[in-house]
Motif scaffolding. Structure first.
Motif, PDB file in Angstrom:
ATOM      1  N   LYS A   1      35.388  53.116  38.984  1.00 62.22           N
ATOM      2  CA  LYS A   1      36.004  51.815  39.306  1.00 62.22           C
ATOM      3  C   LYS A   1      37.439  51.791  38.785  1.00 62.22           C
ATOM      4  O   LYS A   1      38.323  51.201  39.407  1.00 62.22           O
ATOM      5  CB  LYS A   1      35.222  50.673  38.666  1.00 62.22           C
TER       6      LYS A   1
ATOM      7  N   VAL B   1      34.334  38.858  35.639  1.00 63.89           N
ATOM      8  CA  VAL B   1      33.417  39.888  36.129  1.00 63.89           C
ATOM      9  C   VAL B   1      33.548  41.149  35.292  1.00 63.89           C
ATOM     10  O   VAL B   1      34.662  41.643  35.081  1.00 63.89           O
ATOM     11  CB  VAL B   1      33.692  40.202  37.621  1.00 63.89           C
TER      12      VAL B   1
ATOM     13  N   LYS C   1      32.493  45.107  34.927  1.00 66.72           N
ATOM     14  CA  LYS C   1      31.975  46.220  35.726  1.00 66.72           C
ATOM     15  C   LYS C   1      31.995  47.518  34.934  1.00 66.72           C
ATOM     16  O   LYS C   1      33.010  47.837  34.306  1.00 66.72           O
ATOM     17  CB  LYS C   1      32.831  46.417  36.984  1.00 66.72           C
TER      18      LYS C   1
ATOM     19  N   ALA D   1      27.818  45.803  38.054  1.00 70.01           N
ATOM     20  CA  ALA D   1      28.760  44.687  38.123  1.00 70.01           C
ATOM     21  C   ALA D   1      28.033  43.403  37.769  1.00 70.01           C
ATOM     22  O   ALA D   1      27.007  43.095  38.354  1.00 70.01           O
ATOM     23  CB  ALA D   1      29.344  44.573  39.529  1.00 70.01           C
TER      24      ALA D   1
ATOM     25  N   VAL E   1      28.641  39.323  37.316  1.00 69.92           N
ATOM     26  CA  VAL E   1      29.489  38.132  37.389  1.00 69.92           C
ATOM     27  C   VAL E   1      29.036  37.211  36.259  1.00 69.92           C
ATOM     28  O   VAL E   1      27.889  36.783  36.222  1.00 69.92           O
ATOM     29  CB  VAL E   1      29.327  37.434  38.755  1.00 69.92           C
TER      30      VAL E   1
ATOM     31  N   GLU F   1      37.426  41.998  35.444  1.00 70.34           N
ATOM     32  CA  GLU F   1      38.325  41.461  36.467  1.00 70.34           C
ATOM     33  C   GLU F   1      38.131  39.991  36.766  1.00 70.34           C
ATOM     34  O   GLU F   1      37.108  39.382  36.436  1.00 70.34           O
ATOM     35  CB  GLU F   1      38.280  42.317  37.739  1.00 70.34           C
ATOM     36  N   GLU F   2      39.151  39.482  37.380  1.00 72.24           N
ATOM     37  CA  GLU F   2      39.224  38.087  37.819  1.00 72.24           C
ATOM     38  C   GLU F   2      38.073  37.786  38.777  1.00 72.24           C
ATOM     39  O   GLU F   2      37.728  38.611  39.614  1.00 72.24           O
ATOM     40  CB  GLU F   2      40.582  37.952  38.525  1.00 72.24           C
ATOM     41  N   PHE F   3      37.502  36.607  38.651  1.00 77.11           N
ATOM     42  CA  PHE F   3      36.439  36.166  39.554  1.00 77.11           C
ATOM     43  C   PHE F   3      37.067  35.684  40.861  1.00 77.11           C
ATOM     44  O   PHE F   3      37.969  34.851  40.848  1.00 77.11           O
ATOM     45  CB  PHE F   3      35.665  35.027  38.881  1.00 77.11           C
ATOM     46  N   LEU F   4      36.604  36.243  41.953  1.00 78.28           N
ATOM     47  CA  LEU F   4      37.148  35.846  43.256  1.00 78.28           C
ATOM     48  C   LEU F   4      36.173  34.930  43.974  1.00 78.28           C
ATOM     49  O   LEU F   4      34.971  35.186  43.986  1.00 78.28           O
ATOM     50  CB  LEU F   4      37.385  37.080  44.134  1.00 78.28           C
TER      51      LEU F   4
ATOM     52  N   GLU G   1      31.562  37.199  51.133  1.00 75.05           N
ATOM     53  CA  GLU G   1      31.624  38.659  51.150  1.00 75.05           C
ATOM     54  C   GLU G   1      31.349  39.224  52.542  1.00 75.05           C
ATOM     55  O   GLU G   1      30.601  38.646  53.323  1.00 75.05           O
ATOM     56  CB  GLU G   1      30.585  39.237  50.189  1.00 75.05           C
TER      57      GLU G   1
ATOM     58  N   LYS H   1      23.435  40.565  48.509  1.00 75.46           N
ATOM     59  CA  LYS H   1      23.263  41.391  47.302  1.00 75.46           C
ATOM     60  C   LYS H   1      22.271  40.818  46.299  1.00 75.46           C
ATOM     61  O   LYS H   1      21.633  41.554  45.567  1.00 75.46           O
ATOM     62  CB  LYS H   1      24.615  41.562  46.603  1.00 75.46           C
TER      63      LYS H   1
ATOM     64  N   ASN I   1      21.820  40.895  40.898  1.00 71.30           N
ATOM     65  CA  ASN I   1      22.333  41.759  41.958  1.00 71.30           C
ATOM     66  C   ASN I   1      21.340  42.880  42.240  1.00 71.30           C
ATOM     67  O   ASN I   1      20.685  43.379  41.339  1.00 71.30           O
ATOM     68  CB  ASN I   1      23.660  42.387  41.534  1.00 71.30           C
TER      69      ASN I   1
ATOM     70  N   LEU J   1      36.481  44.185  46.734  1.00 71.54           N
ATOM     71  CA  LEU J   1      35.629  44.133  45.541  1.00 71.54           C
ATOM     72  C   LEU J   1      35.323  45.545  45.069  1.00 71.54           C
ATOM     73  O   LEU J   1      35.245  45.828  43.886  1.00 71.54           O
ATOM     74  CB  LEU J   1      34.315  43.428  45.851  1.00 71.54           C
ATOM     75  N   GLU J   2      35.085  46.414  46.036  1.00 70.17           N
ATOM     76  CA  GLU J   2      34.776  47.805  45.689  1.00 70.17           C
ATOM     77  C   GLU J   2      34.955  48.671  46.927  1.00 70.17           C
ATOM     78  O   GLU J   2      34.872  48.190  48.058  1.00 70.17           O
ATOM     79  CB  GLU J   2      33.328  47.932  45.208  1.00 70.17           C
TER      80      GLU J   2
HETATM   81  P1  AMP Z   1      30.642  45.633  43.167  1.00 71.21           P
HETATM   82  O1  AMP Z   1      29.626  46.629  42.726  1.00 71.21           O
HETATM   83  O2  AMP Z   1      31.966  45.799  42.533  1.00 71.21           O
HETATM   84  O3  AMP Z   1      30.712  45.461  44.650  1.00 71.21           O
HETATM   85  O4  AMP Z   1      30.055  44.224  42.698  1.00 71.21           O
HETATM   86  C1  AMP Z   1      28.754  43.803  43.058  1.00 71.21           C
HETATM   87  C2  AMP Z   1      28.764  42.353  43.448  1.00 71.21           C
HETATM   88  O5  AMP Z   1      29.281  41.546  42.377  1.00 71.21           O
HETATM   89  C3  AMP Z   1      29.666  42.051  44.627  1.00 71.21           C
HETATM   90  O6  AMP Z   1      29.027  42.288  45.826  1.00 71.21           O
HETATM   91  C4  AMP Z   1      29.964  40.584  44.396  1.00 71.21           C
HETATM   92  O7  AMP Z   1      28.887  39.790  44.812  1.00 71.21           O
HETATM   93  C5  AMP Z   1      30.071  40.485  42.908  1.00 71.21           C
HETATM   94  N1  AMP Z   1      31.479  40.664  42.490  1.00 71.21           N
HETATM   95  C6  AMP Z   1      32.076  41.821  42.151  1.00 71.21           C
HETATM   96  N2  AMP Z   1      33.370  41.633  41.816  1.00 71.21           N
HETATM   97  C7  AMP Z   1      33.593  40.314  41.927  1.00 71.21           C
HETATM   98  C8  AMP Z   1      34.752  39.481  41.714  1.00 71.21           C
HETATM   99  N3  AMP Z   1      35.904  39.985  41.281  1.00 71.21           N
HETATM  100  N4  AMP Z   1      34.617  38.164  41.943  1.00 71.21           N
HETATM  101  C9  AMP Z   1      33.446  37.637  42.362  1.00 71.21           C
HETATM  102  N5  AMP Z   1      32.333  38.358  42.566  1.00 71.21           N
HETATM  103  C10 AMP Z   1      32.382  39.689  42.366  1.00 71.21           C
END
Ligand code: AMP
Ligand code: GLY
Length: 431
Positions: A103, A141, A143, A153, A155, A185-188, A192, A214, A224, A282-283
């Protein structure tokens, strides 16, 4: 020709199903597969991460083309190993797979090449990470840097939860080595969506859009997971949003890879948050999504193997999309995602499969005494086509109602988030 699919899940069943329809296929193999895959492909009893043994097998057996499903073998260098032996394989190199494998690498890359993503910091020191959380506050968040099979990850809606997560990852080693380094990281806020393209160097071809679910429980509650269901296309990705994703995410990423001297050939998956300011990443994943691949591949028309081969060789290709909607309801075992039960006999598969426009892709299944039994967290993907999303949903859930095993769990609201768009400005999108 002889084709090998690497992986064990629903994504790989969908890949094998799609590839098996090609008249070019003489023999289809899968390492290792599951009970569903073994009905259409020969079982190769080698683990997807035993990359040396897989390359030996492919070389000896004269496999002409290999398609990799999961991330772990890619991140460990299966492509490099196959290419060293002159074997054709669709999937990025070890170096290119860092976009998913780390990441921290992905975030730095996005920052450098101005790919929109959440603000972030990387930490290897627990105390500094805690101080940062206290400065910024929740929601935030956390990770894990490395691969964590969907568990990396979190939240966090309070500072305490964030600090607890840091403790689990960095001090208690909850994810082994993967959590020693973390990205905070910042919460967005937003909705999705998954945008997956086939990449070969400068060239890319988008696959149909999709949306995953998810969280484990209805209404996006609970922990998740790898994904509890998906549908395609997603109305969240309007033509305008897609144009921005292509320009700001995909094309900047490919330009960045080129600049870094990294050759990427394979599937590139952008997990996106569509925010008020536009799409943000996000990824990245370096493979097809699971469960997104199932509804996506259901909607790719024509000979997908031929398309893959042509694209692999550097030719321009065009993928045609089925006009219908597709939807996938995942059925999981009791205890998933933490501690899934195994070995439960699955009933009703044949009856469910008989329904019109229903396709069942197996995930965690195996055979025992001639019966199909559960063998993992996510067990089945019950998928259906529909002229409307509602029709696809109703059909899929009708099929789900025919299936039974002890402790089965599934979400009842797959696809519901799309209806609000379809009821208003998108109502005319599909008849
Ligand atoms: P990731 O493995 O990075 O995709 O994160 C898994 C899940 O966590 C994502 O599908 C989102 O639902 C949530 N998530 C990850 N990053 C963020 C973010 N910066 N803000 C809000 N939700 C997030
Ligand atoms: N469904 C999310 C993933 O494959 O990573």
């Amino acid at each position: 020709m002889k084709v090998l699919v690497v992986g064990n899940g629903g994504r790989e069943h969908a890949l094998a199903w799609k590839l098996s329809q090609s008249p070019l296929v003489k023999e289809l193999y899968c390492a290792k597969g599951n009970a569903g895959i073994w009905s259409i492909a020969k079982k190769v009893d080698i683990s997807p991460t035993d990359i040396k043994a897989l390359a030996d097998f492919a070389y000896k057996e004269g496999i002409d083309f290999t398609v990799v499903g999961p991330e772990a073998p890619l991140v460990e260098g299966i492509t490099d190993e196959f290419e060293k032996r002159g074997l054709k394989i669709f999937g990025p190199s070890k170096e290119a797979s860092q976009l998913e494998g780390s990441k921290a690498f992905a975030k730095k890359f996005m920052e450098k090449y101005e790919v929109p993503t959440a603000q972030y910091q990387v930490f290897e020191d627990f105390d500094k990470a805690v101080r940062f959380v206290k400065d910024v506050g929740a929601p935030i968040v956390v990770k894990a840097d490395g691969l964590a099979a969907g568990k990396g990850a979190v939240v966090c809606f309070s500072e305490e939860q964030a600090i607890q997560t840091l403790e689990n990852f960095m001090k208690k080693g909850a994810l082994g080595g993967a959590g020693k380094r973390v990205v905070i990281e910042e919460f967005l806020e937003g909705e999705e969506a998954s945008y997956i393209v086939m990449v070969n160097g400068d060239k890319y071809v988008p696959l149909p859009t999709s949306q995953d679910h998810k969280r484990l429980l209805d209404g996006d509650k609970g922990p998740n997971t790898g994904g509890m269901g998906a549908y395609s296309p997603t109305p969240v990705i309007t033509p305008e949003v897609e144009e921005r994703i292509r320009r700001e995410v995909i094309e900047r990423t490919l330009a960045g890879l080129k600049e870094e001297g990294i050759y990427f050939r394979g599937f590139l998956y952008a997990g996106l948050m569509i925010t008020a300011e536009g799409p943000k990443v996000l990824e990245f994943n370096v493979r097809l999504g699971d469960p997104e691949a199932q509804p996506i591949l259901m909607r790719v028309r024509g000979d997908f193997l031929q398309s893959l081969l042509d694209f692999y060789e550097g030719k321009d290709i065009k993928l045609e999309e089925d006009e219908r909607w597709s939807l996938d309801v995942v059925i999981a075992s009791r205890g998933y995602p933490q501690n899934p039960e195994k070995g439960k006999v699955i009933e009703g598969l044949e009856e469910a499969q008989k329904l019109e426009d229903v396709i069942i892709f197996h995930a965690g299944t195996t055979l025992k005494d001639g019966k199909v039994v559960t063998n993992g967290g996510r067990v089945l993907n019950v998928c259906a086509y529909g002229r409307t999303l509602k029709e696809a949903k109703d059909r899929a859930y009708e099929a789900v109602s025919k299936i039974h095993f002890e402790g089965m769990q599934f979400r009842k609201d797959i696809g519901d988030k799309a209806f609000k768009y379809l009821d208003s400005k998108f109502s005319s999108r599909k008849s």
